[in-house]
Write an enzyme that holds these catalytic residues in place. Structure first.
Site, PDB file in Angstrom:
ATOM      1  N   ILE A   1      36.982  48.256 137.241  1.00 20.75           N
ATOM      2  CA  ILE A   1      37.187  49.706 137.082  1.00 20.75           C
ATOM      3  C   ILE A   1      35.972  50.336 136.396  1.00 20.75           C
ATOM      4  CG2 ILE A   1      38.633  51.495 136.014  1.00 20.75           C
ATOM      5  CD1 ILE A   1      41.045  49.724 136.445  1.00 20.75           C
TER       6      ILE A   1
ATOM      7  N   ASP B   1      30.590  46.384 127.275  1.00 22.64           N
ATOM      8  CA  ASP B   1      31.448  45.219 127.514  1.00 22.64           C
ATOM      9  C   ASP B   1      31.049  44.139 126.514  1.00 22.64           C
ATOM     10  OD1 ASP B   1      33.290  44.430 130.237  1.00 22.64           O
ATOM     11  OD2 ASP B   1      32.706  42.754 128.929  1.00 22.64           O
TER      12      ASP B   1
ATOM     13  N   ILE C   1      43.125  53.398 130.465  1.00 23.71           N
ATOM     14  CA  ILE C   1      43.546  52.849 131.760  1.00 23.71           C
ATOM     15  C   ILE C   1      44.179  51.463 131.579  1.00 23.71           C
ATOM     16  CG2 ILE C   1      42.781  52.234 134.093  1.00 23.71           C
ATOM     17  CD1 ILE C   1      40.487  54.123 133.855  1.00 23.71           C
TER      18      ILE C   1
ATOM     19  N   HIS D   1      54.489  53.663 133.338  1.00 28.33           N
ATOM     20  CA  HIS D   1      53.687  53.076 134.410  1.00 28.33           C
ATOM     21  C   HIS D   1      54.160  51.647 134.642  1.00 28.33           C
ATOM     22  CE1 HIS D   1      50.411  52.654 137.116  1.00 28.33           C
ATOM     23  NE2 HIS D   1      49.681  51.877 136.357  1.00 28.33           N
TER      24      HIS D   1
ATOM     25  N   ARG E   1      46.132  42.169 136.054  1.00 29.79           N
ATOM     26  CA  ARG E   1      47.237  41.280 136.463  1.00 29.79           C
ATOM     27  C   ARG E   1      46.789  40.230 137.460  1.00 29.79           C
ATOM     28  NH1 ARG E   1      52.230  44.549 138.653  1.00 29.79           N
ATOM     29  NH2 ARG E   1      50.835  46.294 139.047  1.00 29.79           N
TER      30      ARG E   1
ATOM     31  N   GLY F   1      33.468  46.835 131.241  1.00 28.97           N
ATOM     32  CA  GLY F   1      32.578  47.026 132.398  1.00 28.97           C
ATOM     33  C   GLY F   1      32.960  46.145 133.568  1.00 28.97           C
TER      34      GLY F   1
ATOM     35  N   ASN G   1      46.279  48.204 130.864  1.00 28.80           N
ATOM     36  CA  ASN G   1      47.728  47.963 130.936  1.00 28.80           C
ATOM     37  C   ASN G   1      48.196  46.952 129.903  1.00 28.80           C
ATOM     38  OD1 ASN G   1      48.948  49.549 132.995  1.00 28.80           O
ATOM     39  ND2 ASN G   1      47.676  48.447 134.486  1.00 28.80           N
TER      40      ASN G   1
END
Ligand code: APR
Length: 321
Positions: free
Chosen positions: A14, A34, A119, A176, A83, A11, A121
């Site tokens: 995004i 979350d 989503i 990606h 990141r 949560g 990474n």
């Protein structure tokens, strides 16, 4: 038709934007999960309190209890660290793999029939790990990357040509990461090749090529460009919009052809890996991989990108995942 149930895991930035977009578009009831106590409850309360203004009446619930995702039709996974400036997506591997493992175990337990949109990474590795842990059939696991990368490419082309982005079609394939492959040959403005328009604009083929190379490079680095400016996180509005396009395609069985991170079983010469390619998205998730002929240069760039995905997956397996 009963409303769909959409669970969002994570949560943060995004997760919050996704919840608001789903509510505003009335795509379904939302459960926002979350691990941080009270935070998802606070976010969903805030979003729900705009219902009178935005005129939506879907149910929105924040939770720290996985039980609440039971029976979800669609799960969107955003859990994981974003990141920081100077980091590549791959630098997130160890931390986010640990998080993804727990998330996947719980989804397997509480929402075993869902379609998962990932989503988190590094995307290609997270999608692979999720599938391994849940054992979900590969049509029910899809990663969000290509829509965003393609939208970024289209945006930069539109700015360069001074035309509406709505008329730009631009496709990005591959992993990606920095090796992603924007397909220049098919980039077009309502069917007119972008390269032709650049050559007209500059009246110089070499200059047109240089300009396109810069657009391609900016596309590849676009996520990092945002990270550098934000300083405290990574892009969240555009990734959310991209995942919403995927959600709509699935919920409304649209059969849209969208670039997504999907499992390849020989297509494009790749077997057994998740890679960004155009695919048909509908009620059954990834219903078909769309293959088209690449030229030698494009295929070699794609191979290079696939190799980067493979080495990321190998690294992850070496870490014990
Ligand atoms: N289970 C559920 N949620 C978790 C877990 C976990 N085990 N661990 C962390 N989270 C939550 C965090 O508490 C945080 O609220 O994931 C959320 C991530 O949110 P942000 O830090 O705001 O990151 P965001 O910008 O939303 O990006 C999420 O998507 O694009 C990728 O690289 C990005 O991997 C990152 C992910």
């Amino acid at each position: 038709m009963s409303r769909k149930k959409i669970a969002i895991i994570g949560g943060g930035q995004i997760g919050g934007v996704l919840t608001q977009l789903i509510a505003q578009k009335q795509l379904g009831d939302v459960v926002l999960f979350d691990i941080v106590q009270d935070m998802p409850q606070g976010k969903t309360l805030d979003i729900a309190e705009a219902a009178r203004v935005d005129l939506f009446d879907v149910n929105i619930k924040g939770t720290n209890d996985y039980q609440d995702i039971s029976g979800a039709d669609i799960i969107i996974i955003t859990a994981g660290l974003p990141r920081k400036p100077g980091m590549s997506r791959d630098d997130l591997l160890t931390t986010n793999a640990q998080i993804m493992k727990t998330v996947a175990e719980n989804i397997k337990k509480f929402a075993p029939n869902s379609i998962a949109i990932i989503i988190s990474n590094p995307l290609d590795a997270m999608v692979t790990l999720f599938t391994k842990v849940t054992g979900f059939p590969t049509n029910r696991v899809v990663g969000q990357a290509g829509i965003l990368d393609s939208s970024r490419f289209a945006t930069f082309i539109a700015w360069e040509l001074g035309v509406s982005v709505k008329d730009i079609n631009a496709l990005v394939l591959g992993g990606h990461g920095d090796t992603m492959v924007p397909i220049v040959r098919y980039a077009n403005v309502n069917g007119i090749p972008v390269m032709e328009l650049l050559e007209k604009k500059y009246n110089d083929k070499t200059k047109a090529k240089e300009v396109m190379t810069a657009l391609v490079e900016r596309t590849k680095q676009a996520g990092g460009e945002v990270v550098k400016l934000l300083k405290t996180g990574s892009a969240f509005y555009s990734p959310s919009s991209s995942a919403i396009a995927m959600t709509e395609a699935i919920i409304y069985d649209e059969k849209r052809v969208l670039p997504v991170c999907a499992y390849l079983n020989g297509e494009y010469g790749v077997k057994g890996y998740f890679v960004g390619v155009p695919a048909v998205l509908g009620a059954n998730g990834v219903e078909k991989i769309i293959e088209f002929a690449l030229n030698e240069e494009e295929q070699s760039l794609l191979n290079n990108s696939v190799n980067a995905v493979k080495s990321l997956v190998v690294d992850m397996e070496r870490l014990g995942f």
